[in-house]
Design a protein around this motif. Structure first.
Motif, PDB file in Angstrom:
ATOM      1  N   CYS A 236       0.853  -1.195   0.000  1.00  0.00           N
ATOM      2  CA  CYS A 236       0.000   0.000   0.000  1.00  0.00           C
ATOM      3  C   CYS A 236       0.890   1.246   0.000  1.00  0.00           C
ATOM      4  O   CYS A 236       1.769   1.377   0.850  1.00  0.00           O
ATOM      5  N   CYS A 239      -0.087   3.202   3.704  1.00  0.00           N
ATOM      6  CA  CYS A 239       0.285   2.661   5.029  1.00  0.00           C
ATOM      7  C   CYS A 239       1.434   1.659   4.951  1.00  0.00           C
ATOM      8  O   CYS A 239       1.865   1.130   5.971  1.00  0.00           O
ATOM      9  N   THR A 241       1.752  -1.350   4.223  1.00  0.00           N
ATOM     10  CA  THR A 241       1.576  -2.786   4.475  1.00  0.00           C
ATOM     11  C   THR A 241       1.290  -3.494   3.150  1.00  0.00           C
ATOM     12  O   THR A 241       0.880  -2.851   2.181  1.00  0.00           O
ATOM     13  N   CYS A 253      -6.616  -1.132  -0.292  1.00  0.00           N
ATOM     14  CA  CYS A 253      -5.899  -1.552   0.914  1.00  0.00           C
ATOM     15  C   CYS A 253      -6.916  -2.037   1.946  1.00  0.00           C
ATOM     16  O   CYS A 253      -7.861  -1.325   2.275  1.00  0.00           O
ATOM     17  N   CYS A 256      -5.972   0.380   5.414  1.00  0.00           N
ATOM     18  CA  CYS A 256      -6.304   1.810   5.530  1.00  0.00           C
ATOM     19  C   CYS A 256      -7.363   2.241   4.512  1.00  0.00           C
ATOM     20  O   CYS A 256      -7.730   3.405   4.474  1.00  0.00           O
ATOM     21  N   CYS A 258      -7.334   2.815   1.425  1.00  0.00           N
ATOM     22  CA  CYS A 258      -7.028   3.674   0.278  1.00  0.00           C
ATOM     23  C   CYS A 258      -7.022   2.835  -0.996  1.00  0.00           C
ATOM     24  O   CYS A 258      -6.940   1.603  -0.935  1.00  0.00           O
TER      25      CYS A 258
HETATM   26 ZN   LIG Z   1      -2.941   1.008   3.377  1.00  0.00          ZN
END
Ligand SMILES: [Zn+2]
Length: 326
Positions: A236, A239, A241, A253, A256, A258
């Motif tokens: 992502c 964030c 991850t 994601c 988060c 997004c």
């Molecule tokens: Zn994210």
């Protein structure tokens, strides 16, 4: 004029990509972090030297960062300066501390933080490149142009020392801020030789660019890693991850929330940098954790990578010297 712009070294990109994908407790992290710092230091040193070179008149000097050519073996030069009168090979060193060139043994010692360690003699390094470039030019029947070499320390706080009977090394070992002076000395030295015409200069420059090849070394072999030590998936961009899922035409994601249309590009580049120079649809789907081969195929096609083979056996690869990252 910069004919080959300074780029982040491939090894630094590999280290960065690996650090993102290795677990936080992986035993090799500290080694890779240390190596990344070393590559970035070299990169910053070249940037500093590039600043001085950017002052030179564009039409008279062609500058190549990281030119990598093949003589009997491949050789890479930090910076090559091509002028109508000469070629200058510049080996850049960005090293803190005291550097001592010992005459008798030709040994070089670095003292930093009260620790003393031996290092490769950068003069020998650049002399080797000089010979290799001469051989390379000979194979193309280019013999008239003189070659010069210099080791440039980019950090003015580096202390360079040698014995009084060895001051001759300072002909070829200088600080970055003295580089323009060195170039003007060479202009004077070669003022009587016939100038390479603008046309010939451009031909040589095109040849250097055509023969230049970026190399992506085998990262797994260098660090003795295995494939299953790397996490797969798409990272992502917000964030960081690896929680992106490909849902109805975009990456979302799961952490988060997004979304992104292009998050997979970085993953593809990671694959080429770390795993293999070519990728199939199946490998692409596995590495990016896409559940459908058809979706994987469409995403891959949209990247417009060159390919060989057909149907399921198609292998996609990066165009020569092309890496996505800036
Ligand atoms: Zn994210």
């Amino acid at each position: 004029m910069f004919k080959l712009e300074l780029r982040m070294p491939v090894q630094a990109l590999q280290c960065e990509a690996a650090l993102e994908r290795l677990s936080k407790t992986h035993p090799l992290r500290s080694t890779i972090e240390k190596d990344l710092k070393k590559w970035l230091k070299g990169y910053n040193g070249e940037k500093e030297v590039g600043y001085y070179l950017s002052i030179l008149p564009d039409e008279q000097y062609y500058i190549f960062h990281g030119l990598r050519l093949q003589d009997k073996k491949y050789f890479q030069m930090d910076i090559v300066l091509l002028s109508p009168r000469f070629i200058l090979i510049i080996e850049v060193k960005n090293i803190a501390g005291r550097i001592i060139f010992k005459k008798g043994s030709n040994h070089v010692v670095r003292i930093y933080d009260q620790q003393e360690e031996g290092m490769d003699n950068p003069i020998y390094q650049v002399v080797r490149q000089h010979q290799q470039l001469r051989n390379w030019l000979n194979t193309f029947n280019i013999r008239a142009i003189p070659i010069e070499h210099v080791v440039v320390f980019s950090n003015t706080s580096t202390i360079i020392e040698t014995t009084p009977d060895n001051q001759g090394i300072f002909q070829n070992v200088i600080y970055a801020e003295a580089l323009l002076e060195k170039i003007s000395e060479l202009e004077t030295k070669y003022q009587h030789i016939p100038l390479l015409s603008h046309e010939k200069l451009n031909l040589l420059s095109d040849l250097l660019l055509k023969e230049h090849t970026i190399h992506i070394s085998d990262f797994f072999q260098t660090y003795k890693l295995t494939k299953n030590e790397l996490s797969t998936g798409v990272q992502c961009p917000t964030c960081q991850t690896f929680s992106m899922q490909y849902i109805s035409g975009s990456w979302r994601c799961q952490k988060c929330k997004c979304s992104s249309k292009t998050a997979h590009q970085k993953a593809v580049e990671d694959y080429f940098l770390l795993l293999h120079p070519t990728i199939t649809r199946k490998e692409f789907a596995e590495f990016l954790q896409i559940d459908s081969i058809t979706k994987a195929k469409n995403l891959l096609l949209a990247l417009q990578l060159p390919s060989t083979g057909s149907k399921r056996g198609t292998r996609y690869f990066l165009e020569k010297n092309c890496i996505f990252s800036p």
